[in-house]
Design an enzyme around this catalytic site. Structure first.
Site, PDB file in Angstrom:
ATOM      1  N   GLY A 253       3.360 -18.502  26.562  1.00 19.45           N
ATOM      2  CA  GLY A 253       2.933 -17.139  26.273  1.00 19.45           C
ATOM      3  C   GLY A 253       3.718 -16.070  26.984  1.00 19.45           C
ATOM      4  O   GLY A 253       4.568 -16.338  27.840  1.00 19.45           O
ATOM      5  N   SER A 254       3.402 -14.831  26.634  1.00 15.24           N
ATOM      6  CA  SER A 254       4.184 -13.682  27.081  1.00 15.24           C
ATOM      7  C   SER A 254       3.917 -13.279  28.520  1.00 15.24           C
ATOM      8  O   SER A 254       4.669 -12.482  29.079  1.00 15.24           O
ATOM      9  CB  SER A 254       3.917 -12.481  26.158  1.00 15.24           C
ATOM     10  OG  SER A 254       2.538 -12.132  26.180  1.00 15.24           O
ATOM     11  N   THR A 255       2.860 -13.797  29.133  1.00 16.19           N
ATOM     12  CA  THR A 255       2.614 -13.534  30.553  1.00 16.19           C
ATOM     13  C   THR A 255       3.105 -14.699  31.399  1.00 16.19           C
ATOM     14  O   THR A 255       3.742 -14.506  32.438  1.00 16.19           O
ATOM     15  CB  THR A 255       1.116 -13.279  30.808  1.00 16.19           C
ATOM     16  OG1 THR A 255       0.662 -12.243  29.939  1.00 16.19           O
ATOM     17  CG2 THR A 255       0.878 -12.831  32.247  1.00 16.19           C
TER      18      THR A 255
ATOM     19  N   GLY B 185      -1.462 -18.478  30.448  1.00 15.26           N
ATOM     20  CA  GLY B 185      -2.042 -17.218  30.026  1.00 15.26           C
ATOM     21  C   GLY B 185      -3.341 -17.426  29.272  1.00 15.26           C
ATOM     22  O   GLY B 185      -3.836 -18.551  29.132  1.00 15.26           O
ATOM     23  N   ALA B 186      -3.912 -16.348  28.784  1.00 12.36           N
ATOM     24  CA  ALA B 186      -5.127 -16.408  27.968  1.00 12.36           C
ATOM     25  C   ALA B 186      -5.169 -15.185  27.073  1.00 12.36           C
ATOM     26  O   ALA B 186      -4.569 -14.148  27.379  1.00 12.36           O
ATOM     27  CB  ALA B 186      -6.376 -16.469  28.843  1.00 12.36           C
ATOM     28  N   ASP B 187      -5.872 -15.309  25.970  1.00 12.33           N
ATOM     29  CA  ASP B 187      -6.031 -14.193  25.049  1.00 12.33           C
ATOM     30  C   ASP B 187      -7.232 -13.324  25.415  1.00 12.33           C
ATOM     31  O   ASP B 187      -7.228 -12.123  25.154  1.00 12.33           O
ATOM     32  CB  ASP B 187      -6.180 -14.720  23.622  1.00 12.33           C
ATOM     33  CG  ASP B 187      -4.982 -15.550  23.197  1.00 12.33           C
ATOM     34  OD1 ASP B 187      -3.850 -15.036  23.283  1.00 12.33           O
ATOM     35  OD2 ASP B 187      -5.171 -16.707  22.797  1.00 12.33           O
TER      36      ASP B 187
ATOM     37  N   GLY C 299      -0.989 -18.342  20.683  1.00 10.53           N
ATOM     38  CA  GLY C 299       0.368 -18.817  20.435  1.00 10.53           C
ATOM     39  C   GLY C 299       0.418 -20.168  19.736  1.00 10.53           C
ATOM     40  O   GLY C 299       1.503 -20.669  19.430  1.00 10.53           O
TER      41      GLY C 299
ATOM     42  N   GLU D 133      -2.255 -27.187  25.787  1.00 13.67           N
ATOM     43  CA  GLU D 133      -2.704 -26.387  26.926  1.00 13.67           C
ATOM     44  C   GLU D 133      -4.003 -26.928  27.504  1.00 13.67           C
ATOM     45  O   GLU D 133      -4.173 -26.968  28.727  1.00 13.67           O
ATOM     46  CB  GLU D 133      -2.884 -24.928  26.499  1.00 13.67           C
ATOM     47  CG  GLU D 133      -1.576 -24.193  26.269  1.00 13.67           C
ATOM     48  CD  GLU D 133      -1.781 -22.805  25.708  1.00 13.67           C
ATOM     49  OE1 GLU D 133      -0.952 -21.930  25.992  1.00 13.67           O
ATOM     50  OE2 GLU D 133      -2.778 -22.581  24.978  1.00 13.67           O
TER      51      GLU D 133
ATOM     52  N   LYS E  31      -7.010  -7.973  28.766  1.00 14.59           N
ATOM     53  CA  LYS E  31      -7.561  -9.236  28.271  1.00 14.59           C
ATOM     54  C   LYS E  31      -8.964  -9.527  28.805  1.00 14.59           C
ATOM     55  O   LYS E  31      -9.563 -10.536  28.426  1.00 14.59           O
ATOM     56  CB  LYS E  31      -6.620 -10.389  28.643  1.00 14.59           C
ATOM     57  CG  LYS E  31      -5.199 -10.265  28.100  1.00 14.59           C
ATOM     58  CD  LYS E  31      -5.175 -10.312  26.589  1.00 14.59           C
ATOM     59  CE  LYS E  31      -3.766 -10.155  26.028  1.00 14.59           C
ATOM     60  NZ  LYS E  31      -2.892 -11.264  26.383  1.00 14.59           N
TER      61      LYS E  31
END
Length: 233
Positions: free
Chosen positions: A29-31, A86-88, A101, A107, A125
């Site tokens: 993910g993006s983080t 990460g997390a949504d 993702g 995960e 988030k």
């Protein structure tokens, strides 16, 4: 402040908990990518040594190899010292929605094998209850996937088959489809998870319950570290 900067702060802060010799779960993910890049820098500078990573997706594996992070597999190292992912969405009890993702199956496998699961997010988030911002991703077998769609609708969800950028059915690294199930506010997380886990054809769901030991939140003032008092080591 730019959201990317908040993500960078959270991702890089989590690496403070990494020590030499660890087996690390490498989240998607993006983080989480900011954590990956900082780990690579510290290895290159010699501040970290003898670290092995277990990627949670093909994309993370490619990124880690390009950055020079040594990799291993969960079969070779079935116990992971620490995972950064990460997390949504994160609720007040540190339960999570993950799978935006598409890597939720791997995960969750990695999270369950980890002694410590550090979740990195920007402050947008955070929600008091799951489902306010995100639907629940559901990984399903391609065979009979419409029966899973009907089942999810019977539980009250609005269901969307996830599509790739070219319009084709999105496929996970393991060849599954993703149904994004919008249940609205999920007030009974464990009850919903139980219903989903009883259903043949549902490979995994994106509700991560009692798996996060820590959450690092990127904020305009720096980072906030939230420890989960209910986390079972």
């Amino acid at each position: 402040m730019d959201t990317a900067e908040l993500k960078r702060r959270a991702g890089e802060r989590a690496v403070d908990f990494v020590t030499s010799g660890m087996v690390l779960g490498l989240g998607h993910g993006s983080t989480a990518i900011f954590a990956l890049r900082r780990i690579a820098r510290l290895l290159d500078e010699g501040e970290l040594q003898d670290v092995l990573g277990i990627p949670t997706s093909f994309q993370v594996e490619r990124d880690a190899r390009e950055l020079g992070i040594p990799l291993t597999t969960l079969n070779e190292h079935p116990e992971i010292d620490l995972t950064i992912d990460g997390a949504d969405e994160v609720d007040d009890e540190l339960n999570l929605i993950k799978g935006g993702g598409g890597a939720l199956v791997r995960e969750k496998i990695v999270a369950q094998a980890s002694r410590r699961e550090i979740i990195v997010v920007d402050e947008t988030k955070l929600s008091p209850t799951l489902g306010i911002q995100w639907p629940v991703p559901i990984a399903v077998t391609p065979f009979g996937w419409r029966t899973q769609e009907s089942f999810l609708k019977s539980l009250g969800a609005r269901v969307t088959l996830r599509r790739a950028e070219d319009g084709s059915q999105f496929r996970t690294d393991d060849g599954n489809l993703i149904l994004d199930a919008d249940f609205g506010t999920v007030s009974r997380v464990e009850q919903l998870a139980g219903h989903l886990e009883e259903r043949a054809g549902i490979v995994e769901h994106g509700l991560f319950i009692r798996l996060a030991s820590d959450v690092i939140v990127g904020t305009p003032d720096g980072t906030r570290h939230i420890e989960n008092p209910l986390y079972e080591t």
